[in-house]
Design an enzyme around this catalytic site. Structure first.
Site, PDB file in Angstrom:
ATOM      1  CB  SER A   1     -66.168   1.282 -13.427  1.00  0.00           C
ATOM      2  OG  SER A   1     -65.580   2.504 -13.021  1.00  0.00           O
TER       3      SER A   1
ATOM      4  CE1 TYR B   1     -67.692   3.671 -17.910  1.00  0.00           C
ATOM      5  CE2 TYR B   1     -67.341   4.172 -15.600  1.00  0.00           C
ATOM      6  CZ  TYR B   1     -67.011   3.459 -16.731  1.00  0.00           C
ATOM      7  OH  TYR B   1     -66.013   2.518 -16.675  1.00  0.00           O
TER       8      TYR B   1
END
Length: 261
Positions: free
Chosen positions: A151, A165
């Site tokens: 990501s 995350y």
């Protein structure tokens, strides 16, 4: 002059067996379809077996090769057994694509241990042990490819509760580089694809919130979010002979976000 067929063959996946973990999800589905379209036999592995089998049936109906199985990434020994069974049934695993991931949002100052452990276990621990299991069936053949979905949040922080995350994806990036370094001697390449927000169910609520969506789009040079097919294109490249000399890389599919931040 090199034969033009040599160049055409750079994206040929005929005869390749690709394991797509998390293959029934939004990103995984597009990747499975794309790889199958270029000739790969796709093993769709997902915690939801029925969804994996349904997608496999759709791909088979389109004239390509796929089958669906259940994979529990949190049960390491079970996962290792599943990988061995896949390799035994198919004669090996040429490519691993890891699309497994989750996110639990909460402010860093109140983030719970249970939520931290769950996100890190799914996003980072499972990623490593899945790669390890696949590498162990590839090493005797001295070839293989691994692709992990990372990501942009592996590189950039966010003014929301993304502590677990971001940490897990940052760890994944370094894991990719380390595995590429260790496994290069076996001709195993390890790379990552790092998208910006992608149109999937995982981030549906965010994308439907104008207060989140509008500033997001304003930061993206190309003026749109990532679509699953954008990631499928990169997965095809990283699975194919075209990428044989690419390893230890994180390719940011972000429409220019990291170019200007």
């Amino acid at each position: 002059m090199i034969s033009l067929d040599t160049y055409r063959g750079l994206f040929d996946l005929q005869g390749k067996v690709v394991l797509v973990a998390g293959g029934a999800g939004g990103i995984g589905r597009a990747i499975c379809e794309g790889l199958a379209a270029f000739g790969a036999s796709v093993v769709i592995a997902d915690i939801e077996k029925a969804k994996a089998e349904s997608l496999a049936s759709e791909i088979e109906s389109a004239g390509c090769r796929a089958w669906g199985i259940q994979l529990n990434a949190l049960a390491v020994q079970e996962m290792q057994g599943t990988v061995k069974a896949i390799a035994g049934k198919s004669g090996g695993i040429d490519v691993l694509v890891n699309c497994i991931g989750t996110h639990i949002e909460a402010p860093a100052e109140t983030y719970s241990e249970a939520d931290w452990d769950r996100v890190l276990d799914i996003n980072l621990k499972a990623a490593f042990f899945l790669s390890q299991a696949v590498a162990n069936v590839q090493i005797p053949n001295r070839k293989g490819k691994h692709i992990h979905i990372s990501s942009v949040r592996s590189l950039l922080g966010l003014r929301r509760g993304f502590i677990s995350y971001c940490s897990s994806k940052g760890g994944m990036n370094l894991m990719i580089r380390q595995l590429a370094t260790e496994w290069g001697k076996y001709n195993i390449t390890v790379n990552g694809i790092a998208p910006t927000f992608t149109r999937t169910e995982l981030v549906k609520d965010y994308l439907e919130d104008p207060n989140f969506y509008n500033p997001l789009i304003a930061r993206i040079s190309l003026g749109r979010i990532c679509e699953p097919i954008d990631l499928a294109a990169l997965a095809i490249y990283l699975s194919a002979p075209a990428s044989d000399f690419i390893t230890g890389q994180i390719i940011f599919a972000d429409g220019g976000v990291t170019a200007c931040q």
